[in-house]
Design an enzyme around this catalytic site. Structure first.
Site, mmCIF file in Angstrom:
data_model
loop_
_atom_site.group_PDB
_atom_site.id
_atom_site.type_symbol
_atom_site.label_atom_id
_atom_site.label_comp_id
_atom_site.label_asym_id
_atom_site.label_seq_id
_atom_site.Cartn_x
_atom_site.Cartn_y
_atom_site.Cartn_z
ATOM 1 N N HIS A 244 -11.057 17.907 2.983
ATOM 2 C CA HIS A 244 -11.660 17.821 1.645
ATOM 3 C C HIS A 244 -12.714 18.924 1.458
ATOM 4 O O HIS A 244 -13.420 18.941 0.458
ATOM 5 C CB HIS A 244 -12.377 16.483 1.457
ATOM 6 N N SER B 48 -10.606 7.236 -10.655
ATOM 7 C CA SER B 48 -10.140 6.787 -9.351
ATOM 8 C C SER B 48 -11.317 6.678 -8.378
ATOM 9 O O SER B 48 -11.452 5.696 -7.631
ATOM 10 C CB SER B 48 -9.084 7.777 -8.835
ATOM 11 N N LYS C 95 -9.548 11.981 -4.115
ATOM 12 C CA LYS C 95 -8.882 11.195 -5.158
ATOM 13 C C LYS C 95 -7.914 12.006 -6.010
ATOM 14 O O LYS C 95 -7.610 11.652 -7.160
ATOM 15 C CB LYS C 95 -9.882 10.455 -6.081
HETATM 16 S S1 PPS Z 1 -8.626 10.036 -0.880
HETATM 17 O O1 PPS Z 1 -9.562 8.870 -0.698
HETATM 18 O O2 PPS Z 1 -9.359 11.255 -1.266
HETATM 19 O O3 PPS Z 1 -7.753 10.239 0.273
HETATM 20 O O4 PPS Z 1 -7.730 9.614 -2.139
HETATM 21 P P1 PPS Z 1 -6.400 10.327 -2.616
HETATM 22 O O5 PPS Z 1 -5.277 9.881 -1.754
HETATM 23 O O6 PPS Z 1 -6.630 11.791 -2.761
HETATM 24 O O7 PPS Z 1 -6.225 9.752 -4.076
HETATM 25 C C1 PPS Z 1 -5.994 8.379 -4.308
HETATM 26 C C2 PPS Z 1 -5.290 8.305 -5.652
HETATM 27 O O8 PPS Z 1 -3.931 8.756 -5.515
HETATM 28 C C3 PPS Z 1 -3.070 7.716 -5.945
HETATM 29 N N1 PPS Z 1 -1.778 7.791 -5.236
HETATM 30 C C4 PPS Z 1 -0.602 7.918 -5.870
HETATM 31 N N2 PPS Z 1 -0.309 8.051 -7.188
HETATM 32 C C5 PPS Z 1 1.000 8.129 -7.523
HETATM 33 N N3 PPS Z 1 2.012 8.059 -6.641
HETATM 34 C C6 PPS Z 1 1.769 7.935 -5.314
HETATM 35 N N4 PPS Z 1 2.775 7.849 -4.451
HETATM 36 C C7 PPS Z 1 0.393 7.868 -4.886
HETATM 37 N N5 PPS Z 1 -0.218 7.739 -3.684
HETATM 38 C C8 PPS Z 1 -1.543 7.677 -3.919
HETATM 39 C C9 PPS Z 1 -3.865 6.443 -5.656
HETATM 40 O O9 PPS Z 1 -3.311 5.342 -6.315
HETATM 41 C C10 PPS Z 1 -5.233 6.867 -6.186
HETATM 42 O O10 PPS Z 1 -5.250 7.005 -7.614
HETATM 43 P P2 PPS Z 1 -5.694 5.829 -8.611
HETATM 44 O O11 PPS Z 1 -5.767 6.484 -9.962
HETATM 45 O O12 PPS Z 1 -7.015 5.314 -8.156
HETATM 46 O O13 PPS Z 1 -4.592 4.800 -8.544
#
Ligand code: PPS
Length: 291
Positions: free
Chosen positions: A103, A133, A48
């Site tokens: 991870h 998140s 996340k």
């Molecule tokens: S995972 O399940 O570990 O693969 O998740 P991960 O991709 O690491 O994290 C998911 C959060 O990243 C946000 N996200 C983004 N934020 C801003 N801009 C872009 N382009 C973007 N892409 C993914 C996603 O919305 C999750 O955060 P939250 O706070 O839940 O919205």
């Protein structure tokens, strides 16, 4: 863990909870024996923290700004997690250089990783926003524990009783000086603040170039509102019984500071104290730390 149903969803690997749906003894054996190639590029993250975002950016850099890979291949296939069950089959199909994700904490990486020249991009995010998140992800993902209340989930998060263990252990593990200049540390927050600049840093680190125009187009494509529409990245291809977007979207808010809408003053104090206690000897400072 408190109830049998919860225990059934995870197994414990070197003290870390892993959901059985995505990981198995076989997949971890494959991971441990994995042969790193010298030009591999690893995206390593605590869950996340911005993994999916990097799974979009790195392929776009490697393709020289060609959108075909990110528009035709799901993120988990174009940058597979090496420890997951489906890794063997997906990694076989990758061209060179391979973009890979993990991870895992540093010390659990495959043995050939430590002596390799593989480059690593480690994304860190304010643990309060990671917690938020992750809480919403646990509400929508059937292969993870029901998170309970936010306060209950925060307890588990601080105790490391969540998938991939404690945030502090993960972050500290990847600060190992022996990694040297093979690693680029980047924060989710700086990507939010200046995505074009952040992609510029990644280009430099990887020794790649994009024209100014291609960099503009890649930056625009990787904005939250645009990635949220990309069916190859927004997890809408995953069946509802595994990820139920009526409970929460994978692309939920994509912002900085949503923790302020979730934390009570008491929880904030407790959370700050716990993180400070575990990070105080490290000398690592993050932009979100209390001054
Ligand atoms: S995972 O399940 O570990 O693969 O998740 P991960 O991709 O690491 O994290 C998911 C959060 O990243 C946000 N996200 C983004 N934020 C801003 N801009 C872009 N382009 C973007 N892409 C993914 C996603 O919305 C999750 O955060 P939250 O706070 O839940 O919205």
């Amino acid at each position: 863990m408190s109830c049998n149903q919860e225990i059934k969803k995870y197994f414990v690997y070197h003290g870390i909870f892993l959901p059985k749906m995505a990981y198995s003894e076989n997949s971890l054996n494959y991971f441990k024996a994995f042969k790193i190639q010298e030009d591999d590029i690893f995206i390593t993250t605590y869950p996340k923290s911005g993994t999916t975002w990097m799974q979009e950016i790195i392929p776009l850099i490697l393709s020289g700004g060609d959108f075909t890979p990110v528009q035709t291949i799901p993120n988990w296939e174009r940058v597979p997690w090496v420890e997951e069950k489906r890794a063997a089959q997906l990694i076989d199909k990758l061209g060179s250089p391979r973009a890979l994700a993990s991870h895992m904490p540093y010390h659990l990486m495959p043995s050939t990783f430590f002596s390799s020249k593989a480059k690593i991009i480690y994304v860190t995010r304010n643990p309060k926003d990671v917690l938020v998140s992750s809480f919403h992800f646990h509400r929508m993902a059937s292969f993870l524990d029901d998170p309970g209340t936010f306060e209950e989930f925060a307890e588990k998060f601080l105790a490391g009783q969540v998938f991939f263990g404690k945030w502090t252990d993960h972050v500290k593990s990847w600060r190992n000086p022996e990694i040297g200049d093979r690693i680029l540390y980047i924060t989710y927050e700086e990507m939010i603040q200046d995505l074009r600049g952040a992609i510029g840093r990644i280009l430099c680190f990887l020794g790649r170039q994009l024209s100014a125009d291609a960099l503009d187009r890649v930056t625009e494509h990787c904005q939250f509102k645009n990635m949220k529409q990309n069916t190859m990245s927004n997890y809408s291809l995953v069946p509802k019984h595994l990820m139920d977007s009526s409970k929460s979207h994978f692309f939920r808010k994509g912002n900085v500071g949503d923790w302020k809408n979730h934390f009570s003053p008491e929880l904030e104090m407790k959370f700050n104290a716990a993180i400070h206690e575990e990070m105080k000897e490290t000398g690592i400072n993050f932009p979100w730390d209390e001054k």
